[in-house]
Design a protein around this motif. Structure first.
Motif, PDB file in Angstrom:
ATOM      1  N   CYS A  51      35.242  39.386  70.897  1.00  6.42           N
ATOM      2  CA  CYS A  51      35.941  38.119  70.673  1.00  6.42           C
ATOM      3  C   CYS A  51      36.484  37.983  69.252  1.00  6.42           C
ATOM      4  CB  CYS A  51      35.023  36.947  70.996  1.00  6.42           C
ATOM      5  SG  CYS A  51      34.517  36.952  72.720  1.00  6.42           S
ATOM      6  N   GLN A  53      38.972  38.541  66.993  1.00 12.22           N
ATOM      7  CA  GLN A  53      40.367  38.953  66.968  1.00 12.22           C
ATOM      8  C   GLN A  53      40.970  38.582  65.623  1.00 12.22           C
ATOM      9  OE1 GLN A  53      41.704  40.687  69.646  1.00 12.22           O
ATOM     10  NE2 GLN A  53      39.592  40.649  70.339  1.00 12.22           N
ATOM     11  N   GLN A  58      43.187  33.666  68.987  1.00 13.28           N
ATOM     12  CA  GLN A  58      42.996  34.889  69.770  1.00 13.28           C
ATOM     13  C   GLN A  58      41.525  35.101  70.118  1.00 13.28           C
ATOM     14  OE1 GLN A  58      44.861  37.495  66.957  1.00 13.28           O
ATOM     15  NE2 GLN A  58      46.767  37.602  68.133  1.00 13.28           N
ATOM     16  N   GLN A  62      40.139  35.428  73.985  1.00 11.94           N
ATOM     17  CA  GLN A  62      39.349  36.583  74.420  1.00 11.94           C
ATOM     18  C   GLN A  62      37.991  36.120  74.946  1.00 11.94           C
ATOM     19  OE1 GLN A  62      40.596  39.615  74.520  1.00 11.94           O
ATOM     20  NE2 GLN A  62      38.764  40.545  75.323  1.00 11.94           N
ATOM     21  N   SER A  65      38.287  34.608  78.381  1.00 10.35           N
ATOM     22  CA  SER A  65      38.441  35.673  79.378  1.00 10.35           C
ATOM     23  C   SER A  65      37.099  36.310  79.706  1.00 10.35           C
ATOM     24  CB  SER A  65      39.413  36.744  78.872  1.00 10.35           C
ATOM     25  OG  SER A  65      40.722  36.256  78.857  1.00 10.35           O
ATOM     26  N   ARG A  66      36.290  36.536  78.694  1.00 13.06           N
ATOM     27  CA  ARG A  66      34.984  37.162  78.922  1.00 13.06           C
ATOM     28  C   ARG A  66      34.078  36.252  79.757  1.00 13.06           C
ATOM     29  NH1 ARG A  66      31.842  41.410  77.410  1.00 13.06           N
ATOM     30  NH2 ARG A  66      29.648  40.942  77.179  1.00 13.06           N
ATOM     31  N   ALA A 115      41.739  40.811  80.691  1.00 14.39           N
ATOM     32  CA  ALA A 115      40.634  41.142  79.789  1.00 14.39           C
ATOM     33  C   ALA A 115      39.277  40.836  80.420  1.00 14.39           C
ATOM     34  CB  ALA A 115      40.775  40.377  78.469  1.00 14.39           C
TER      35      ALA A 115
END
Length: 171
Positions: A51, A53, A58, A62, A65-66, A115
């Protein structure tokens, strides 16, 4: 020496996030019972690395998404476990894993979160292949919790330590 890469602020931020996650979860190793066997700094550190980024925005994307991948993999894993003892048949398990991986990847892409694909497949596989009953559910819950901690740490470190200004955050 000119060809060697430098160590930038993103590298430093990632290292700080990993150290914070490690120390946050270090004491949790002492928990008695199944949770103590599965919880630890490992997954939070991975989440912080993944994560971390270039920008806070960002990092949040991320992280979301995880978390979504973990939840999707857990949901598909729960559907697979509804088959009961059939899940323990090796031939069916192989087919079930293949179909489940295809389905979780399709779901992640359908919600435009590519992702999330890898973690969704990992969670699905562990739930189907772990023969420890309730540990399957505990595993999924712990991954979600550790991922959330990793995201919070990554975003906080990214926000607090200096770095390049992010034009997305000014918008």
């Amino acid at each position: 020496m000119k060809n060697l890469p430098g160590v930038g602020m993103r590298n430093i931020k990632t290292a700080v996030a990993v150290m914070i996650c490690f120390f946050l979860f270090l004491s949790l190793r002492e928990i008695e019972g199944p949770a103590g066997e599965h919880v630890g700094p490992f997954y939070a550190c991975i989440a912080a690395i993944i994560c971390m980024q270039s920008s806070v925005v960002q990092s949040v994307r991320q992280g979301i998404s995880r978390v979504m991948g973990t939840l999707l993999g857990g949901g598909v894993g729960l559907l697979a476990l509804l088959l009961g003892d059939w899940v323990d048949c090796p031939a069916l398990t192989g087919v079930l894993l293949g179909a489940g991986v295809v389905f979780t990847i399709w779901l992640c892409n359908a919600i435009r979160r590519p992702a999330a694909c890898s973690i969704s497949c990992v969670v699905l596989c562990v739930m189907v292949l772990n023969h420890s009953g309730a540990d399957r559910y505990l595993y999924t819950a712990l991954r979600v919790g550790e991922t959330l901690v990793g995201i919070v740490v990554a975003v906080a470190v990214n926000r607090l330590l200096p770095g390049k200004p992010d034009p997305e955050e000014d918008a």
